[in-house]
Scaffold this motif. Structure first.
Motif, PDB file in Angstrom:
ATOM      1  N   PHE A  72     -38.733 -43.575 -24.833  1.00  0.00           N
ATOM      2  CA  PHE A  72     -37.802 -43.103 -25.677  1.00  0.00           C
ATOM      3  C   PHE A  72     -37.899 -43.869 -26.997  1.00  0.00           C
ATOM      4  N   ARG A  73     -37.115 -43.626 -28.002  1.00  0.00           N
ATOM      5  CA  ARG A  73     -36.986 -44.156 -29.264  1.00  0.00           C
ATOM      6  C   ARG A  73     -35.716 -44.373 -29.803  1.00  0.00           C
ATOM      7  N   GLN A  74     -35.369 -45.391 -30.563  1.00  0.00           N
ATOM      8  CA  GLN A  74     -34.131 -45.159 -31.335  1.00  0.00           C
ATOM      9  C   GLN A  74     -34.207 -45.718 -32.760  1.00  0.00           C
ATOM     10  N   ALA A  75     -34.154 -45.098 -33.437  1.00  0.00           N
ATOM     11  CA  ALA A  75     -34.110 -45.680 -35.025  1.00  0.00           C
ATOM     12  C   ALA A  75     -32.735 -46.066 -35.425  1.00  0.00           C
ATOM     13  N   GLY A 109     -29.200 -46.324 -36.682  1.00  0.00           N
ATOM     14  CA  GLY A 109     -28.186 -45.235 -37.039  1.00  0.00           C
ATOM     15  C   GLY A 109     -28.391 -43.924 -36.366  1.00  0.00           C
ATOM     16  N   LYS A 110     -29.178 -43.791 -35.517  1.00  0.00           N
ATOM     17  CA  LYS A 110     -29.817 -42.606 -34.882  1.00  0.00           C
ATOM     18  C   LYS A 110     -29.539 -42.619 -33.306  1.00  0.00           C
ATOM     19  N   GLU A 111     -29.575 -41.445 -32.800  1.00  0.00           N
ATOM     20  CA  GLU A 111     -29.328 -41.239 -31.107  1.00  0.00           C
ATOM     21  C   GLU A 111     -30.863 -41.779 -30.793  1.00  0.00           C
ATOM     22  N   ARG A 112     -30.808 -42.353 -29.467  1.00  0.00           N
ATOM     23  CA  ARG A 112     -31.972 -42.623 -28.904  1.00  0.00           C
ATOM     24  C   ARG A 112     -32.649 -41.136 -28.206  1.00  0.00           C
ATOM     25  N   GLU A 113     -33.834 -41.034 -28.711  1.00  0.00           N
ATOM     26  CA  GLU A 113     -34.627 -39.758 -28.550  1.00  0.00           C
ATOM     27  C   GLU A 113     -35.682 -39.754 -27.446  1.00  0.00           C
ATOM     28  N   TRP A 114     -35.907 -38.825 -26.655  1.00  0.00           N
ATOM     29  CA  TRP A 114     -37.065 -38.735 -25.951  1.00  0.00           C
ATOM     30  C   TRP A 114     -38.416 -38.506 -26.459  1.00  0.00           C
ATOM     31  N   VAL A 115     -39.331 -39.215 -26.244  1.00  0.00           N
ATOM     32  CA  VAL A 115     -40.738 -39.183 -27.017  1.00  0.00           C
ATOM     33  C   VAL A 115     -41.806 -38.602 -26.064  1.00  0.00           C
ATOM     34  N   ALA A 116     -41.974 -39.036 -24.968  1.00  0.00           N
ATOM     35  CA  ALA A 116     -42.875 -38.562 -23.966  1.00  0.00           C
ATOM     36  C   ALA A 116     -42.293 -38.731 -22.631  1.00  0.00           C
ATOM     37  N   GLY A 117     -43.278 -38.185 -21.621  1.00  0.00           N
ATOM     38  CA  GLY A 117     -42.972 -38.304 -20.212  1.00  0.00           C
ATOM     39  C   GLY A 117     -44.165 -38.192 -19.375  1.00  0.00           C
ATOM     40  N   ILE A 118     -44.131 -38.757 -18.158  1.00  0.00           N
ATOM     41  CA  ILE A 118     -45.293 -38.545 -17.260  1.00  0.00           C
ATOM     42  C   ILE A 118     -44.946 -38.441 -15.871  1.00  0.00           C
ATOM     43  N   GLU A 119     -45.075 -37.211 -15.499  1.00  0.00           N
ATOM     44  CA  GLU A 119     -44.787 -37.393 -13.903  1.00  0.00           C
ATOM     45  C   GLU A 119     -45.431 -37.677 -12.875  1.00  0.00           C
ATOM     46  N   ARG A 120     -44.954 -37.759 -11.510  1.00  0.00           N
ATOM     47  CA  ARG A 120     -45.898 -38.377 -10.704  1.00  0.00           C
ATOM     48  C   ARG A 120     -47.046 -37.753 -10.206  1.00  0.00           C
ATOM     49  N   ASP A 121     -47.054 -36.350 -10.591  1.00  0.00           N
ATOM     50  CA  ASP A 121     -48.773 -35.886 -10.394  1.00  0.00           C
ATOM     51  C   ASP A 121     -49.502 -35.949 -11.657  1.00  0.00           C
ATOM     52  N   GLY A 122     -48.857 -36.681 -12.608  1.00  0.00           N
ATOM     53  CA  GLY A 122     -49.694 -36.869 -13.815  1.00  0.00           C
ATOM     54  C   GLY A 122     -49.482 -35.839 -14.978  1.00  0.00           C
ATOM     55  N   THR A 123     -48.504 -34.985 -14.805  1.00  0.00           N
ATOM     56  CA  THR A 123     -48.144 -34.058 -15.710  1.00  0.00           C
ATOM     57  C   THR A 123     -47.688 -34.698 -16.846  1.00  0.00           C
ATOM     58  N   ILE A 124     -47.962 -34.102 -18.128  1.00  0.00           N
ATOM     59  CA  ILE A 124     -47.628 -35.086 -19.515  1.00  0.00           C
ATOM     60  C   ILE A 124     -46.880 -34.326 -20.132  1.00  0.00           C
TER      61      ILE A 124
END
Length: 126
Positions: A38-41, A43-58
């Motif tokens: 996640f990232r947060q700039a 004055g802004k809300e924390r936002e999701w950037v990327a995810g990787i699942e246990r089976d490697g799905t991205i």
């Protein structure tokens, strides 16, 4: 005690690259967890950037597709985010997060993640 520790942030000019890492300790069943960035700039809300699942799905947020690459090394309990073609709008504090073990899939919701790192700052200048 569970700890997620990010590292590798810094300052870079637009168009440059950085790799941030997240080392996990005390986190049982690491390979069976969805991990996310996640990232947060300011004055802004924390936002999701990327995810990787246990089976490697991205999955990626649309604005970083083709520029960012998420990966994991389960033998080291470490998560990575390789960032290329960086833009000033990528400037933010970057956080890694872990979901509960054995959940079926990653989500983009902050509230679904159980453990968080302290963050590492990425600053991109134009």
């Amino acid at each position: 005690q569970v700890q997620l520790v990010e590292s590798g942030g810094g300052s870079v000019q637009a168009g440059g690259s950085l790799r941030v890492s997240c080392a996990g300790s005390g986190l049982r069943y690491y390979s069976s967890r969805c991990m996310g960035w996640f990232r947060q700039a300011p004055g802004k809300e924390r936002e999701w950037v990327a995810g990787i699942e246990r089976d490697g799905t991205i999955s990626y947020e649309d604005s970083v597709k083709g520029r960012f690459t998420i990966s994991r090394d389960n033998s080291k309990n470490t998560l990575y985010l390789q960032m290329s073609s960086l833009k000033p709008e990528d400037t933010a504090m970057y956080y890694c997060a872990a979901r509960s073990a054995f959940v079926r899939s990653c989500t983009t919701l902050k509230s679904d993640y159980d453990y968080w790192g302290q963050g590492t700052q990425v600053t991109v200048s134009s």
